[in-house]
Design an enzyme around this catalytic site. Structure first.
Site, PDB file in Angstrom:
ATOM      1  N   HIS A 423      -4.977  -4.492   0.859  1.00 41.85           N
ATOM      2  CA  HIS A 423      -5.996  -5.337   1.470  1.00 41.85           C
ATOM      3  C   HIS A 423      -5.904  -6.767   0.964  1.00 41.85           C
ATOM      4  O   HIS A 423      -5.269  -7.074  -0.048  1.00 41.85           O
ATOM      5  CB  HIS A 423      -7.405  -4.769   1.215  1.00 41.85           C
ATOM      6  CG  HIS A 423      -7.837  -4.760  -0.217  1.00 41.85           C
ATOM      7  ND1 HIS A 423      -8.415  -5.853  -0.839  1.00 41.85           N
ATOM      8  CD2 HIS A 423      -7.786  -3.786  -1.166  1.00 41.85           C
ATOM      9  CE1 HIS A 423      -8.710  -5.547  -2.093  1.00 41.85           C
ATOM     10  NE2 HIS A 423      -8.329  -4.306  -2.326  1.00 41.85           N
ATOM     11  N   CYS A 442      -6.660  -0.026  -5.616  1.00 46.88           N
ATOM     12  CA  CYS A 442      -6.032  -0.492  -4.393  1.00 46.88           C
ATOM     13  C   CYS A 442      -5.088  -1.653  -4.697  1.00 46.88           C
ATOM     14  O   CYS A 442      -5.098  -2.218  -5.783  1.00 46.88           O
ATOM     15  CB  CYS A 442      -7.083  -0.919  -3.378  1.00 46.88           C
ATOM     16  SG  CYS A 442      -7.984   0.467  -2.637  1.00 46.88           S
TER      17      CYS A 442
END
Length: 523
Positions: A423, A442
């Site tokens: 992301h 992440c």
């Protein structure tokens, strides 16, 4: 002949204790039993009382395994070489083996080939067992019985053995680097520098000659480089090159961290290269015609198209306490202007305490409270004092789309059991740091727009302008990829670039030390 076949059956039936205790080895022993059965329990490597040419090819192939970072002694090559030496030509005559030694030697040779083939194809350690339980990779399955039978019949014992190793150009470069470092060790390695050494341009030091020799040993400084008694541009540039290769800020200044990396013994670097060669062997051979590759310790993302890198960028990966898992999956869709659904651990450990201290925290950070019905709840109606009691908080948090959203303006999804993804991030300044193990697991990407454009390039309706608009729309939109793409989150602390430059990365999660212990146990 019948007596010899009975001896083969007897030797094969007597499974060694270390083989019985190891599931993978036990499976390979059964493969060997089936192979001999398919050949009517005849010897494979011994012709009468003399080793055949295939026996010589086997020894040659086992010797070549050292270049892959695997010790040939693992396969009792000393026993095989001793038998060959004992039966070498003497006065134009070949000395025969003792009859009782034929069958044990033949089985030893077959066991050596099968184990070596298995090690080259899938690694010498068990990634599902003691090596590292965080590796979750699909290992290839090979019919060793069929392959060895074909190699024997076609006289390709040596060639077939080495073909089990990864064919990746990067693996080959890493193998070459390994042999270069072995050569450095054989030449005497390098001397250590004083741990307190500190240098910047213009400084004088009696240790400059040792520093220059250290840099020459690994090619950071030319073979005729620097004999100056002042720390000048040539040495500073060589140090900056060394720093880039070791994941350090390339400022050309010698300090504690630079000296610590330079003082790592060559033997330790060799072990590090061996381990990273092993990690390549854990991978499936087919990574995809094109794929996304993230090397966690290097904080780097690459998109590979065959042997070409189509796109590369810096990334931020999981912190030591919240590591990015190592696994492979498939990216299927992109989410523009995403909500961020706050994970339970962050909600209980960070968000709720923040709200209890500062009631304006939610509004200031664009965070909504969502009830079990899926509807947004007014936070002023919630008894926050009871939120710390387990099971007493039936709500979840989500952050609204926008420039301050923790996921940035886009996320790239490859659904998986760890709930991690790639992301964007609003904290762009963090990409300037050399150490970027900062996330909750992440992977944050430095160039989200370019990544989205690449992934949607075969969907012409998604022009760069439309992608930009979707990223800033403030309304969540899911876009399915027409061409799904494999994603491999990997952990290499040693890699070799296309120009042959060897890069060592910090062992951010301490996996090298754990896996090296297992690697030693399997030597």
């Amino acid at each position: 002949m019948k007596r010899q076949t009975e001896r083969v059956k007897t030797v094969l039936a007597s499974v060694p204790p270390d083989v019985r205790r190891d599931r993978d080895r036990a499976a390979l022993w059964k493969t060997m039993q089936r192979l001999y059965a398919s050949r009517q329990h005849q010897t494979i490597w011994i012709d009468g009382l003399h080793p055949s040419s295939a026996f010589d090819d086997l020894i040659a192939g086992l010797k070549e395994i050292r270049a892959h970072g695997i010790n040939p002694e693992r396969y009792e090559i000393d026993v095989l070489e001793a038998a060959r030496a004992a039966t070498s030509r003497r006065l134009l005559r070949r000395k025969p083996l003792e009859e009782k030694a034929v069958v044990p030697l033949d089985v030893t040779a077959t066991w050596a080939w099968i184990r070596a083939a298995a090690d080259l194809s899938a690694g010498a350690t068990d990634v599902d067992g003691p090596a590292d339980k965080l590796w979750r990779l699909k290992r290839q399955k090979i019919d060793f019985q069929k392959t060895l039978a074909s190699a024997i019949d076609n006289g390709t014992i040596r060639e077939q053995l080495t073909q089990f190793a990864p064919a990746s150009a990067e693996y080959v470069r890493l193998k070459d680097a390994y042999m270069k470092y072995v050569a450095i060790a054989e030449a005497g390695g390098w001397k250590s520098l004083p741990t307190t050494l500190a240098l910047k341009k213009g400084d004088r030091s009696p240790h400059l000659a040792v520093l220059a020799a250290r840099l020459r040993a690994t090619g950071d400084l030319g073979s005729q480089g620097s004999t100056a008694d002042v720390y000048g541009d040539e040495l500073a540039d060589a140090v900056a090159h060394f720093q880039r290769r070791h994941g350090l800020e390339p400022d050309g200044v010698v300090g504690r961290r630079v000296v610590a990396e330079m003082n790592v013994p060559v033997a330790s670097r060799i072990r590090q290269l061996e381990l990273n060669l092993e990690r390549w062997r854990w991978l499936p051979r087919d990574l995809g015609e094109r794929y996304i590759f993230v090397n966690v310790p290097e904080y780097r993302l690459e998109i590979h198209e065959g042997q070409r890198i189509a796109l590369a960028m810096n990334v931020i990966t999981g912190a030591k306490d919240t590591p990015t898992p190592i696994f492979s999956d498939t990216m299927t869709h992109i989410v523009f202007s995403p909500y961020w659904n706050v994970p339970d651990g962050i909600a209980s450990g960070e968000t709720i305490p923040a709200v209890q201290t500062d009631p304006s925290f939610l509004a200031r950070n664009q965070i909504e409270v969502v009830g079990t019905s899926g509807k947004v709840v007014d936070p002023s109606t919630i008894d926050w004092s009871a939120a710390t009691e387990e099971g007493e908080f039936p709500y979840r948090f989500r952050q609204r789309p926008g420039s301050s959203n923790s996921l940035g303006l886009v996320k790239f999804m490859f659904p998986n059991q760890y709930d991690v993804y790639l992301h964007d991030t609003p904290a762009d300044l963090l990409f300037k740091r050399a150490d970027r193990a900062l996330s909750h697991g992440c992977v944050r990407v430095e160039q989200p727009q370019q990544l989205a454009e690449y992934l949607l390039k075969d969907q012409p309706e998604w022009t760069p302008q439309r992608i930009t608009e979707a990223m800033h729309a403030g309304e969540e939109k899911h876009v399915k990829l027409r061409s799904a793409i494999p994603v491999h989150l990997m952990y290499w602390t040693a890699r070799v670039r296309e120009d042959g430059t060897v890069h060592f990365q910090p062992d951010v999660y301490g996996r090298d030390s754990r896996e090296m212990g297992t690697l030693v146990a399997h030597r």
